[in-house]
Enzyme design. Structure first.
Site, PDB file in Angstrom:
ATOM      1  N   LYS A  67       0.804  -1.221   0.000  1.00  0.00           N
ATOM      2  CA  LYS A  67       0.000   0.000   0.000  1.00  0.00           C
ATOM      3  C   LYS A  67       0.840   1.276   0.000  1.00  0.00           C
ATOM      4  O   LYS A  67       0.470   2.267  -0.641  1.00  0.00           O
ATOM      5  CB  LYS A  67      -0.963  -0.002   1.185  1.00  0.00           C
ATOM      6  N   ASP A 103     -10.047   2.143   2.361  1.00  0.00           N
ATOM      7  CA  ASP A 103     -10.064   1.316   3.568  1.00  0.00           C
ATOM      8  C   ASP A 103     -10.783   1.994   4.730  1.00  0.00           C
ATOM      9  O   ASP A 103     -11.622   1.389   5.398  1.00  0.00           O
ATOM     10  CB  ASP A 103      -8.635   0.973   4.001  1.00  0.00           C
ATOM     11  N   ALA A 129       1.390   0.256  12.308  1.00  0.00           N
ATOM     12  CA  ALA A 129       1.630   1.560  11.684  1.00  0.00           C
ATOM     13  C   ALA A 129       2.018   1.415  10.214  1.00  0.00           C
ATOM     14  O   ALA A 129       2.599   2.326   9.636  1.00  0.00           O
ATOM     15  CB  ALA A 129       2.731   2.304  12.446  1.00  0.00           C
TER      16      ALA A 129
END
Length: 282
Positions: A67, A103, A129
């Site tokens: 991502k 998301d 994170a």
């Protein structure tokens, strides 16, 4: 002329339900969707994505661990993707990839619209994170949580995410080993991948929960079992895996690509009926 194609990229990716979800959305709306799962290691992602575009790829979803790489290669970013520092939805426009993240919107819609929960005023703990955590953090703040504590086993990553959110009064980082001293949270979101591949039990101090704690794992299927087991043992009031979020974020991506948003309820119900992971809400 190339056939228009869509896909989800990840590593590993064989477990992904995204092809099934997007195909179901297409059947529902009478759209012929050609959607595949493509395994791409981080070092091979850019090449695989360009090959996909050359074969008619018009849109792609991106999952772990890609991502942040998708964010970096996007020629244009939506505001929510820029805030997140991560991209899970790519759209091919004029020969370049435009990046977005669905998301966070998917998570909030699942919790509030489907399960009828109010996130406002909750003190929240975000575990992890990486790209998954980055994708949901801004949306949680926008949903009205009172405080967001980010904790990661690599503290520098948590510090970077908290700083990127730009709300020092509401979002900050804390050490993982110090979680037992941070008091109680009304919302705990697991955005780590520690349980993938059956890597043992999930262990956190029960002192961080209350009688109204909502516990959510962004994973689904077997990867979610360890965290959900911990949450139930801690007597969390509401416990959910990430299946609903997966369906909702997919619907957001589908709407970006096809211009219409599908009805998520029947698709979610079908997938939930085949899922071995139980979800509880008292």
């Amino acid at each position: 002329m190339h056939m228009i194609r869509y896909a989800v990229f990840g590593h590993p990716i064989a477990h992904s339900l995204s092809p099934r979800i997007h195909t179901a959305f297409g059947h529902q709306l009478g759209i012929d969707v050609r959607y595949a799962a493509i395994d791409a290691a981080p070092e091979a992602f850019v090449e695989a994505l360009e090959r996909f575009a050359g074969d008619g790829g018009r849109g792609a979803n991106v999952t772990m661990p890609l991502k942040e790489a998708a964010f970096a290669l996007s020629a244009q970013l939506t505001e929510r993707a820029r805030r997140a520092g991560a991209v899970n939805t790519l759209t091919r426009v004029d020969g370049r990839w435009h990046g977005d993240t669905t998301d966070g919107a998917g998570l909030v819609r699942d919790l509030t619209a489907r399960h009828g929960l109010d996130l406002r005023g909750r003190r929240a703990l975000l575990l992890g994170a990486g790209g998954a955590a980055r994708g949901v953090a801004p949306a949680l703040l926008d949903a009205g949580i009172a405080e967001l504590v980010v904790s990661n086993r690599t503290p520098e990553r948590a510090d970077a995410l908290a700083d990127a959110l730009g709300e020092p009064k509401r979002a900050h980082s804390r050490y993982w080993d110090d979680l037992g001293n941070l008091g109680e949270f009304e919302l705990i979101v697991n955005a780590t991948s520690a349980a993938r591949g059956g890597q043992g039990e999930f262990s956190l101090p029960f002192s961080i929960t209350t009688s109204r704690t909502l516990a959510v794992d962004l994973n689904y299927g077997e990867a979610a079992i360890p965290f959900l087991a911990w949450a139930r043992a801690a007597n969390c009031r509401d416990v959910f895996d990430g299946l609903g979020m997966l369906v909702e974020q997919a619907a957001e991506s589908f709407a970006l690509w096809h211009g219409t948003r599908p009805d998520t309820d029947p698709v979610y119900a079908t997938l939930r009926g085949h899922s071995a992971v139980l979800v509880t809400s008292d």
